[in-house]
Design a protein around this motif. Structure first.
Motif, PDB file in Angstrom:
ATOM      1  N   ASN A 256      -4.365   0.128   5.991  1.00  0.00           N
ATOM      2  CA  ASN A 256      -5.254   1.188   5.510  1.00  0.00           C
ATOM      3  C   ASN A 256      -4.564   2.550   5.468  1.00  0.00           C
ATOM      4  O   ASN A 256      -4.597   3.252   4.459  1.00  0.00           O
ATOM      5  CB  ASN A 256      -6.504   1.270   6.386  1.00  0.00           C
ATOM      6  N   LYS A 257      -3.928   2.916   6.562  1.00  0.00           N
ATOM      7  CA  LYS A 257      -3.329   4.241   6.645  1.00  0.00           C
ATOM      8  C   LYS A 257      -2.159   4.416   5.685  1.00  0.00           C
ATOM      9  O   LYS A 257      -1.982   5.489   5.091  1.00  0.00           O
ATOM     10  CB  LYS A 257      -2.864   4.514   8.084  1.00  0.00           C
ATOM     11  N   ASP A 258      -1.354   3.383   5.522  1.00  0.00           N
ATOM     12  CA  ASP A 258      -0.158   3.499   4.680  1.00  0.00           C
ATOM     13  C   ASP A 258      -0.435   3.225   3.215  1.00  0.00           C
ATOM     14  O   ASP A 258       0.488   3.243   2.396  1.00  0.00           O
ATOM     15  CB  ASP A 258       0.940   2.553   5.182  1.00  0.00           C
ATOM     16  N   LEU A 259      -1.689   2.969   2.884  1.00  0.00           N
ATOM     17  CA  LEU A 259      -2.053   2.778   1.481  1.00  0.00           C
ATOM     18  C   LEU A 259      -1.761   4.040   0.674  1.00  0.00           C
ATOM     19  O   LEU A 259      -1.420   3.980  -0.512  1.00  0.00           O
ATOM     20  CB  LEU A 259      -3.530   2.412   1.385  1.00  0.00           C
ATOM     21  N   LEU A 260      -1.865   5.190   1.325  1.00  0.00           N
ATOM     22  CA  LEU A 260      -1.628   6.470   0.667  1.00  0.00           C
ATOM     23  C   LEU A 260      -0.179   6.596   0.200  1.00  0.00           C
ATOM     24  O   LEU A 260       0.100   7.199  -0.840  1.00  0.00           O
ATOM     25  CB  LEU A 260      -1.974   7.608   1.639  1.00  0.00           C
ATOM     26  N   TYR A 261       0.759   5.996   0.955  1.00  0.00           N
ATOM     27  CA  TYR A 261       2.182   6.162   0.669  1.00  0.00           C
ATOM     28  C   TYR A 261       2.731   5.076  -0.256  1.00  0.00           C
ATOM     29  O   TYR A 261       3.663   5.328  -1.027  1.00  0.00           O
ATOM     30  CB  TYR A 261       2.983   6.170   1.969  1.00  0.00           C
ATOM     31  N   PHE A 262       2.197   3.879  -0.192  1.00  0.00           N
ATOM     32  CA  PHE A 262       2.764   2.757  -0.938  1.00  0.00           C
ATOM     33  C   PHE A 262       1.906   2.296  -2.109  1.00  0.00           C
ATOM     34  O   PHE A 262       2.289   1.384  -2.830  1.00  0.00           O
ATOM     35  CB  PHE A 262       3.029   1.580   0.007  1.00  0.00           C
ATOM     36  N   GLY A 263       0.742   2.891  -2.295  1.00  0.00           N
ATOM     37  CA  GLY A 263      -0.043   2.592  -3.478  1.00  0.00           C
ATOM     38  C   GLY A 263      -0.970   1.399  -3.337  1.00  0.00           C
ATOM     39  O   GLY A 263      -0.956   0.676  -2.330  1.00  0.00           O
ATOM     40  N   PRO A 264      -1.788   1.148  -4.347  1.00  0.00           N
ATOM     41  CA  PRO A 264      -2.821   0.101  -4.258  1.00  0.00           C
ATOM     42  C   PRO A 264      -2.273  -1.320  -4.186  1.00  0.00           C
ATOM     43  O   PRO A 264      -2.986  -2.223  -3.759  1.00  0.00           O
ATOM     44  CB  PRO A 264      -3.641   0.315  -5.542  1.00  0.00           C
ATOM     45  N   LYS A 265      -1.028  -1.536  -4.595  1.00  0.00           N
ATOM     46  CA  LYS A 265      -0.454  -2.882  -4.539  1.00  0.00           C
ATOM     47  C   LYS A 265       0.127  -3.228  -3.169  1.00  0.00           C
ATOM     48  O   LYS A 265       0.582  -4.347  -2.953  1.00  0.00           O
ATOM     49  CB  LYS A 265       0.638  -3.036  -5.607  1.00  0.00           C
ATOM     50  N   PHE A 266       0.127  -2.258  -2.265  1.00  0.00           N
ATOM     51  CA  PHE A 266       0.723  -2.465  -0.947  1.00  0.00           C
ATOM     52  C   PHE A 266       0.140  -3.659  -0.200  1.00  0.00           C
ATOM     53  O   PHE A 266       0.886  -4.537   0.263  1.00  0.00           O
ATOM     54  CB  PHE A 266       0.614  -1.169  -0.136  1.00  0.00           C
ATOM     55  N   PRO A 267      -1.196  -3.798  -0.028  1.00  0.00           N
ATOM     56  CA  PRO A 267      -1.723  -4.936   0.748  1.00  0.00           C
ATOM     57  C   PRO A 267      -1.333  -6.293   0.155  1.00  0.00           C
ATOM     58  O   PRO A 267      -0.944  -7.211   0.895  1.00  0.00           O
ATOM     59  CB  PRO A 267      -3.238  -4.714   0.711  1.00  0.00           C
ATOM     60  N   ARG A 268      -1.424  -6.438  -1.155  1.00  0.00           N
ATOM     61  CA  ARG A 268      -1.124  -7.727  -1.777  1.00  0.00           C
ATOM     62  C   ARG A 268       0.351  -8.083  -1.639  1.00  0.00           C
ATOM     63  O   ARG A 268       0.701  -9.209  -1.276  1.00  0.00           O
ATOM     64  CB  ARG A 268      -1.514  -7.697  -3.255  1.00  0.00           C
ATOM     65  N   VAL A 269       1.240  -7.128  -1.881  1.00  0.00           N
ATOM     66  CA  VAL A 269       2.679  -7.396  -1.785  1.00  0.00           C
ATOM     67  C   VAL A 269       3.070  -7.669  -0.337  1.00  0.00           C
ATOM     68  O   VAL A 269       3.896  -8.553  -0.052  1.00  0.00           O
ATOM     69  CB  VAL A 269       3.482  -6.219  -2.358  1.00  0.00           C
ATOM     70  N   ALA A 270       2.466  -6.938   0.599  1.00  0.00           N
ATOM     71  CA  ALA A 270       2.781  -7.154   2.011  1.00  0.00           C
ATOM     72  C   ALA A 270       2.370  -8.557   2.462  1.00  0.00           C
ATOM     73  O   ALA A 270       3.086  -9.219   3.222  1.00  0.00           O
ATOM     74  CB  ALA A 270       2.084  -6.090   2.866  1.00  0.00           C
ATOM     75  N   ARG A 271       1.237  -9.048   2.000  1.00  0.00           N
ATOM     76  CA  ARG A 271       0.794 -10.398   2.383  1.00  0.00           C
ATOM     77  C   ARG A 271       1.683 -11.467   1.751  1.00  0.00           C
ATOM     78  O   ARG A 271       1.916 -12.515   2.355  1.00  0.00           O
ATOM     79  CB  ARG A 271      -0.656 -10.597   1.960  1.00  0.00           C
ATOM     80  N   ILE A 272       2.179 -11.197   0.562  1.00  0.00           N
ATOM     81  CA  ILE A 272       3.121 -12.134  -0.051  1.00  0.00           C
ATOM     82  C   ILE A 272       4.405 -12.223   0.774  1.00  0.00           C
ATOM     83  O   ILE A 272       4.944 -13.312   1.022  1.00  0.00           O
ATOM     84  CB  ILE A 272       3.431 -11.702  -1.496  1.00  0.00           C
ATOM     85  N   LEU A 273       4.888 -11.059   1.235  1.00  0.00           N
ATOM     86  CA  LEU A 273       6.074 -11.052   2.080  1.00  0.00           C
ATOM     87  C   LEU A 273       5.820 -11.765   3.406  1.00  0.00           C
ATOM     88  O   LEU A 273       6.702 -12.441   3.949  1.00  0.00           O
ATOM     89  CB  LEU A 273       6.528  -9.610   2.337  1.00  0.00           C
ATOM     90  N   ALA A 274       4.609 -11.621   3.929  1.00  0.00           N
ATOM     91  CA  ALA A 274       4.265 -12.310   5.175  1.00  0.00           C
ATOM     92  C   ALA A 274       4.240 -13.820   4.958  1.00  0.00           C
ATOM     93  O   ALA A 274       4.664 -14.597   5.830  1.00  0.00           O
ATOM     94  CB  ALA A 274       2.925 -11.813   5.688  1.00  0.00           C
ATOM     95  N   ALA A 275       3.741 -14.249   3.813  1.00  0.00           N
ATOM     96  CA  ALA A 275       3.710 -15.679   3.509  1.00  0.00           C
ATOM     97  C   ALA A 275       5.116 -16.244   3.372  1.00  0.00           C
ATOM     98  O   ALA A 275       5.374 -17.408   3.682  1.00  0.00           O
ATOM     99  CB  ALA A 275       2.914 -15.919   2.229  1.00  0.00           C
TER     100      ALA A 275
END
Length: 600
Positions: A256-275
């Protein structure tokens, strides 16, 4: 002693003929040689006149611009190749034991200039010149850097891989084969020379291309223009994944907090990297954080944090010379040694079966390319030709992110030019290659191939929809609204883009090969060659004012060229996928003139 005034060079760009540049450069060479009495020419001729020169404070080296014609003369374009000119100048510098770099724009050009330079040097001096570019193994690059720093190498032909970040000592001269695209890159390259107390020289050899010829006629655009901001697209998923991995290694990322710095695609890309296992996802709760898999609770909106627990920073594993995460190893079939590596995205365009590839001045013939294993087998052969791929590119618009209309005060909305930016799908389909003579570039043979796999990707583009009234006016004035007309206009727009934004002309491409069933055939369209795009095209025609200025610049450039049917200085492009065939300069000039009038 003849000396070049750096004050004059800073105020305006000197415009000279090839012969004058050679004479001037030679006098600078002799002058620079005399600055160090211990450095004698390797030929050892007695009676050579020794010139002395007072040491000066460090200053920017003078900049010379070589042209193929005088301003008041009608050009014939019967000039020698700029690559040959660079080879002649570098060979002259090496003969006088002066250390210099030739900057070129492409890998194969670096190898070509190296080969021509060695042909003009005596046998004992040929090992003193080498090429430096991306693709070489790390051990090879370190060896070349050490050679320049120690003085065992006097000349280097390099791409922008040697532009900055690497210490190779002080140089006496830099040669630039074509304008590199941005003022910052040009000054970075020129700044390689003159870092000591001795004078140095930087020579810009203007190419016969629209951008270089525009700067030759308008040198103030180079010397007086301010530096432009770099362009990047933070929403490019491929680039964002690299940034997230490196940032998460330094500190955990909050969804939530870092959404401001990395943009709206941040959560989806981060979960892909986690997978993939590159990041670890932790579910945040009031009682603390708990480890969870990337697929757990995907349907809810729980808050997650992401960490990278690698031993070393992922930034150290990311290549700065290639965009793709994958690479292809180029292997000598006879020795089994790895010659170099290449970006997997670029491999199909350069390593097709039968292609000629150059490495350290030697020619190799591609025997086999296996993209799955990332291996290309090559055989060293001395051939007198080079190859160019033949392929058709089909571009399809996926959707517009932004659009606006260009129309004058007395024009209706439906009669206006519409400019839009958005995503496109690009499909390259290969059907063979051309063999050209290394001596005069004449076509020797057309080879057909039907087993090559197509290359497809999505990227960003800007396109211009021309209204029907413009088309009718074009026909009334005796011009043709044809594929050849649109092709020529796209070439001019692509070539002049570096004048309005920070980019290289090779970052963009137009629709060079139009066919009946192409969906965007009747559009003026420029797309980014990199997968996903980096945001360059969104800056080209960002506002109505930008579009009007750009159209006028393109029209004036075509009108000012005295050729009749089109030439490398006005409508040709070095990376044309149709090899600069099917171009109509006369109708392109008419179309640009009407576009300027309708937009004002």
């Amino acid at each position: 002693m003849r000396r070049i005034s750096s004050t004059t060079a800073r105020a305006a760009m000197s415009i000279r003929s090839i012969r004058s540049i050679r004479s001037t450069a030679s006098s600078v060479i002799r002058s620079s040689s005399s600055n160090n009495n211990n450095r004698k020419p390797l030929d050892g001729k007695a009676g050579r006149r020794q010139l002395t020169q007072r040491r000066r404070k460090r200053r920017r080296p003078p900049l010379l611009v070589e042209r193929s014609k005088n301003l008041d003369e009608k050009p014939t374009f019967a000039r020698r190749s700029p690559y040959t000119e660079a080879a002649c100048l570098l060979a002259e510098l090496v003969r006088h034991r002066l250390r210099a770099i030739v900057f070129v724009k492409a890998r194969h050009v670096a190898e070509l200039v190296l080969r021509r330079t060695r042909e003009r040097l005596p046998r004992q001096l040929r090992p003193c010149v080498a090429s430096y570019r991306s693709g070489y193994l790390a051990s090879q690059r370190r060896e070349l850097e050490a050679g320049m720093a120690s003085g065992s190498l006097y000349g280097m032909v390099a791409t922008n891989a040697l532009e900055l970040g690497i210490d190779i000592g002080s140089l006496d001269a830099t040669l630039h084969v074509g304008f590199p695209g941005t003022k910052s890159s040009f000054l970075q390259q020129a700044g390689r020379a003159g870092r000591g107390t001795r004078d140095a020289v930087s020579v810009l050899i203007a190419m016969d291309c629209p951008l270089d010829q525009f700067l030759v006629h308008h040198p103030e655009r180079l010397f007086r223009r301010s530096f432009r901001s770099a362009v990047a697209d933070p929403e490019n998923a491929q680039q964002l994944s690299h940034h997230l991995a490196a940032a998460a290694w330094e500190r955990p990322l909050d969804e939530n907090k870092d959404l401001l710095y990395f943009g709206p695609k941040f959560p989806r890309v981060a979960r892909i990297l986690a997978a993939r296992g590159q990041l670890r996802a932790f579910q945040e709760s009031g009682s603390g954080s708990s480890n969870c898999s990337s697929s757990e609770n995907d349907g809810n909106r729980l808050r997650y944090s992401f960490r990278c627990e690698a031993d070393a920073s992922p930034a150290r594993l990311m290549g700065i010379r290639d965009v793709s995460e994958e690479s292809v190893r180029l292997i000598d079939k006879r020795s089994g040694h790895v010659l170099e590596t290449m970006d997997a995205d670029a491999a199909p365009f350069k390593l097709y079966d039968g292609a000629v590839y150059m490495h350290q001045g030697k020619t190799y013939i591609v025997q086999m390319l296996d993209m799955e294993s990332g291996v290309c087998l090559m055989a060293c052969e001395d051939v007198s030709y080079y190859t160019e791929p033949r392929h058709h590119t089909r571009v399809a618009v996926l959707g517009a992110d932004r659009c606006y209309s260009l129309h004058g005060a007395d024009k209706k909305q439906e009669d206006s030019i519409v400019v839009a930016t958005g995503g496109v799908n690009v499909a390259h389909r290969f059907y063979g290659y051309i063999r050209r003579s290394s001596r005069d570039s004449k076509i020797l043979e057309r080879v057909d191939m039907n087993h090559l796999q197509p290359v497809e990707y999505t990227t960003k583009a800007v396109w211009i929809h021309l209204p029907q009234n413009l088309v009718q006016e074009l026909w009334r004035k005796g011009f043709a609204y044809s594929d050849e007309t649109l092709h020529a206009v796209e070439h001019v727009l692509v070539s002049l883009c570096p004048l309005v934004i920070t980019c290289d002309a090779l970052d963009l491409q137009g629709q060079c090969t139009r066919r009946e069933n192409d969906p965007c055939r009747k559009l003026l369209l420029l797309y980014e060659r990199q997968k996903g795009g980096i945001g360059v095209v969104s800056q080209v025609l960002k506002t109505v004012k930008d579009a009007r200025t750009f159209f006028r610049m393109a029209r004036d450039h075509v009108d000012n060229c005295p050729c009749e049917k089109g030439c490398p200085a006005c409508i040709h492009h070095p990376r044309c996928l149709d090899h600069n065939a099917n171009l109509d300069k006369r109708s392109a000039a008419g179309l640009l003139d009407i576009m300027v009038r309708l937009s004002e």
